[in-house]
Structures are given as structure tokens and as C-alpha cells.
Design a protein around this motif. Structure first.
Motif, PDB file in Angstrom:
ATOM      1  N   ILE A   1       0.829  -1.190   0.000  1.00  0.00           N
ATOM      2  CA  ILE A   1       0.000   0.000   0.000  1.00  0.00           C
ATOM      3  C   ILE A   1       0.874   1.255   0.000  1.00  0.00           C
ATOM      4  CG2 ILE A   1      -1.631   1.331   1.402  1.00  0.00           C
ATOM      5  CD1 ILE A   1      -3.011  -1.286   2.089  1.00  0.00           C
ATOM      6  N   LEU A   2       1.989   1.218   0.727  1.00  0.00           N
ATOM      7  CA  LEU A   2       2.869   2.393   0.772  1.00  0.00           C
ATOM      8  C   LEU A   2       3.342   2.762  -0.622  1.00  0.00           C
ATOM      9  CD1 LEU A   2       4.452   4.558   2.285  1.00  0.00           C
ATOM     10  CD2 LEU A   2       6.245   2.840   2.694  1.00  0.00           C
ATOM     11  N   GLU A   3       3.711   1.795  -1.415  1.00  0.00           N
ATOM     12  CA  GLU A   3       4.180   2.070  -2.772  1.00  0.00           C
ATOM     13  C   GLU A   3       3.102   2.792  -3.578  1.00  0.00           C
ATOM     14  OE1 GLU A   3       6.654  -0.265  -6.233  1.00  0.00           O
ATOM     15  OE2 GLU A   3       5.311  -1.435  -4.971  1.00  0.00           O
ATOM     16  N   ALA A   4       1.858   2.358  -3.465  1.00  0.00           N
ATOM     17  CA  ALA A   4       0.750   2.993  -4.186  1.00  0.00           C
ATOM     18  C   ALA A   4       0.508   4.415  -3.684  1.00  0.00           C
ATOM     19  CB  ALA A   4      -0.515   2.150  -4.036  1.00  0.00           C
ATOM     20  N   ILE A   5       0.541   4.605  -2.384  1.00  0.00           N
ATOM     21  CA  ILE A   5       0.323   5.936  -1.812  1.00  0.00           C
ATOM     22  C   ILE A   5       1.387   6.908  -2.311  1.00  0.00           C
ATOM     23  CG2 ILE A   5       0.459   7.268   0.344  1.00  0.00           C
ATOM     24  CD1 ILE A   5      -0.937   4.852   1.701  1.00  0.00           C
ATOM     25  N   GLN A   7       2.923   7.065  -5.010  1.00  0.00           N
ATOM     26  CA  GLN A   7       2.766   7.465  -6.416  1.00  0.00           C
ATOM     27  C   GLN A   7       1.969   8.767  -6.531  1.00  0.00           C
ATOM     28  OE1 GLN A   7       1.240   4.271  -8.857  1.00  0.00           O
ATOM     29  NE2 GLN A   7       2.726   2.826  -8.037  1.00  0.00           N
ATOM     30  N   LEU A   8       1.109   9.038  -5.555  1.00  0.00           N
ATOM     31  CA  LEU A   8       0.241  10.217  -5.590  1.00  0.00           C
ATOM     32  C   LEU A   8       0.518  11.207  -4.463  1.00  0.00           C
ATOM     33  CD1 LEU A   8      -3.068   8.257  -6.235  1.00  0.00           C
ATOM     34  CD2 LEU A   8      -1.681   9.469  -7.925  1.00  0.00           C
ATOM     35  N   PHE A   9       1.415  10.859  -3.571  1.00  0.00           N
ATOM     36  CA  PHE A   9       1.627  11.594  -2.330  1.00  0.00           C
ATOM     37  C   PHE A   9       3.111  11.915  -2.179  1.00  0.00           C
ATOM     38  CE2 PHE A   9       1.998  12.022   2.266  1.00  0.00           C
ATOM     39  CZ  PHE A   9       0.763  12.474   2.701  1.00  0.00           C
ATOM     40  N   ALA A  45      10.584   5.978  -4.455  1.00  0.00           N
ATOM     41  CA  ALA A  45       9.505   6.879  -4.868  1.00  0.00           C
ATOM     42  C   ALA A  45       9.992   8.318  -5.016  1.00  0.00           C
ATOM     43  CB  ALA A  45       8.356   6.811  -3.874  1.00  0.00           C
ATOM     44  N   GLU A  46      10.897   8.738  -4.155  1.00  0.00           N
ATOM     45  CA  GLU A  46      11.352  10.122  -4.150  1.00  0.00           C
ATOM     46  C   GLU A  46      12.616  10.346  -4.986  1.00  0.00           C
ATOM     47  OE1 GLU A  46       9.927  12.991  -2.474  1.00  0.00           O
ATOM     48  OE2 GLU A  46       8.260  11.572  -2.611  1.00  0.00           O
ATOM     49  N   GLY A  47      13.297   9.273  -5.354  1.00  0.00           N
ATOM     50  CA  GLY A  47      14.526   9.416  -6.126  1.00  0.00           C
ATOM     51  C   GLY A  47      15.665  10.022  -5.334  1.00  0.00           C
ATOM     52  N   ARG A  48      15.604   9.887  -4.019  1.00  0.00           N
ATOM     53  CA  ARG A  48      16.632  10.418  -3.111  1.00  0.00           C
ATOM     54  C   ARG A  48      16.517   9.672  -1.789  1.00  0.00           C
ATOM     55  NH1 ARG A  48      14.169  14.378   0.545  1.00  0.00           N
ATOM     56  NH2 ARG A  48      11.994  14.636  -0.054  1.00  0.00           N
ATOM     57  N   ILE A  83       4.510   7.152   9.804  1.00  0.00           N
ATOM     58  CA  ILE A  83       3.882   8.455   9.578  1.00  0.00           C
ATOM     59  C   ILE A  83       4.673   9.139   8.471  1.00  0.00           C
ATOM     60  CG2 ILE A  83       3.390  10.734  10.536  1.00  0.00           C
ATOM     61  CD1 ILE A  83       3.145   9.410  13.298  1.00  0.00           C
ATOM     62  N   ILE A  84       3.965   9.617   7.446  1.00  0.00           N
ATOM     63  CA  ILE A  84       4.626  10.354   6.363  1.00  0.00           C
ATOM     64  C   ILE A  84       4.022  11.750   6.271  1.00  0.00           C
ATOM     65  CG2 ILE A  84       5.419   8.376   5.026  1.00  0.00           C
ATOM     66  CD1 ILE A  84       2.966   8.588   3.280  1.00  0.00           C
ATOM     67  N   LYS A  85       4.855  12.702   5.860  1.00  0.00           N
ATOM     68  CA  LYS A  85       4.441  14.102   5.761  1.00  0.00           C
ATOM     69  C   LYS A  85       4.393  14.500   4.298  1.00  0.00           C
ATOM     70  CE  LYS A  85       5.196  18.407   8.060  1.00  0.00           C
ATOM     71  NZ  LYS A  85       5.935  19.057   9.137  1.00  0.00           N
ATOM     72  N   LYS A  86       3.213  14.973   3.878  1.00  0.00           N
ATOM     73  CA  LYS A  86       2.991  15.330   2.486  1.00  0.00           C
ATOM     74  C   LYS A  86       3.738  16.594   2.092  1.00  0.00           C
ATOM     75  CE  LYS A  86      -0.625  17.529   0.667  1.00  0.00           C
ATOM     76  NZ  LYS A  86       0.161  18.463  -0.093  1.00  0.00           N
ATOM     77  N   GLY A  87       4.240  16.567   0.868  1.00  0.00           N
ATOM     78  CA  GLY A  87       4.889  17.734   0.303  1.00  0.00           C
ATOM     79  C   GLY A  87       3.970  18.434  -0.684  1.00  0.00           C
ATOM     80  N   VAL A  88       4.542  19.312  -1.473  1.00  0.00           N
ATOM     81  CA  VAL A  88       3.788  20.101  -2.450  1.00  0.00           C
ATOM     82  C   VAL A  88       3.505  19.266  -3.693  1.00  0.00           C
ATOM     83  CG1 VAL A  88       3.912  22.123  -3.954  1.00  0.00           C
ATOM     84  CG2 VAL A  88       4.838  22.225  -1.636  1.00  0.00           C
ATOM     85  N   ILE A  89       2.270  19.374  -4.160  1.00  0.00           N
ATOM     86  CA  ILE A  89       1.900  18.744  -5.428  1.00  0.00           C
ATOM     87  C   ILE A  89       1.873  19.855  -6.458  1.00  0.00           C
ATOM     88  CG2 ILE A  89       0.122  17.491  -6.697  1.00  0.00           C
ATOM     89  CD1 ILE A  89      -0.702  16.210  -4.024  1.00  0.00           C
ATOM     90  N   ALA A  90       2.853  19.834  -7.355  1.00  0.00           N
ATOM     91  CA  ALA A  90       2.971  20.882  -8.353  1.00  0.00           C
ATOM     92  C   ALA A  90       1.971  20.675  -9.479  1.00  0.00           C
ATOM     93  CB  ALA A  90       4.390  20.913  -8.899  1.00  0.00           C
ATOM     94  N   PRO A  91       1.350  21.755  -9.954  1.00  0.00           N
ATOM     95  CA  PRO A  91       0.417  21.615 -11.080  1.00  0.00           C
ATOM     96  C   PRO A  91       1.190  21.268 -12.357  1.00  0.00           C
ATOM     97  CG  PRO A  91       0.715  23.930 -10.511  1.00  0.00           C
ATOM     98  CD  PRO A  91       1.464  23.120  -9.488  1.00  0.00           C
ATOM     99  N   ASN A  92       0.545  20.569 -13.236  1.00  0.00           N
ATOM    100  CA  ASN A  92       1.204  20.195 -14.513  1.00  0.00           C
ATOM    101  C   ASN A  92       1.123  21.309 -15.509  1.00  0.00           C
ATOM    102  OD1 ASN A  92       1.878  17.734 -13.525  1.00  0.00           O
ATOM    103  ND2 ASN A  92       0.086  16.702 -14.347  1.00  0.00           N
TER     104      ASN A  92
END
Length: 92
Positions: A1-5, A7-9, A45-48, A83-92
Motif C-alpha cells: 500500500i505504501l508504494e501505491a500511496i 505514487q500520488l503523495f 519513490a522520491e529518487g533520493r 507516519i509520512i508528511k505530504k509535500g507540495v503537489i505541483a500543477p502540470n
């Protein structure tokens, strides 16, 4: 489930620890086996490299109470809470 989350988070890139786990009570200095899988998924997921904070048990409970959303899974691994902390979702 973490892998799926993940992808969008996207994780917050402006904090030192965008992910946190509950520190082990039995062996505080040792990582729980599941954490290596979390580390792999977060880094991929983050590439870092993502720094995962170990939070004392009762402090973790308090932090979890402040969570915006909770995903309950059938994960049976000891110390599998994350617990994960959401970052900014940039508009396309």
C-alpha cells in the motif's frame, strides 16, 4: 500500500524527516526488519534518500493523533507503523 500511496503523495522536501516510525521498546538502538522495506520504497519513490525519524513510543502516539488521514492495513510486522508528511503537489 505504501508504494501505491507514494505514487500520488509526494513527501515534504522542506523538513529533515518526512517519515517517522515508532522507536522499538525492546531494542531501541536496532531497526525493525520492516523498516528496510520502508526505506527502499521511500527512497525509490522520491529518487533520493529519505531520512526516517525514530520517535519514542508515546510521542509517536501523540503525533499519530494529529494525523490528517490514517490508512489501516493488514500489515503484521512488528513496528510497522509509519507516519509520512505530504509535500507540495505541483500543477502540470
Amino acid at each position: 500500500i505504501l508504494e501505491a500511496i507514494l505514487q500520488l503523495f509526494p513527501l515534504d522536501s522542506f523538513v529533515t524527516h518526512p517519515a517517522a516510525v515508532m522507536q522499538r521498546v525492546d531494542k531501541p538502538a536496532e531497526p525493525a526488519p520492516i523498516w528496510a522495506e520502508y526505506q527502499r520504497l521511500l527512497d525509490s519513490a522520491e529518487g533520493r534518500h529519505i531520512a526516517i525519524e525514530q520517535v519514542e513510543r508515546f510521542a509517536f502516539y501523540e503525533r499519530a493523533k494529529q494525523a490528517f488521514g490514517v490508512v489501516a492495513t493488514g500489515e503484521g510486522a512488528l513496528y510497522g507503523n509509519l507516519i509520512i508528511k505530504k509535500g507540495v503537489i505541483a500543477p502540470n
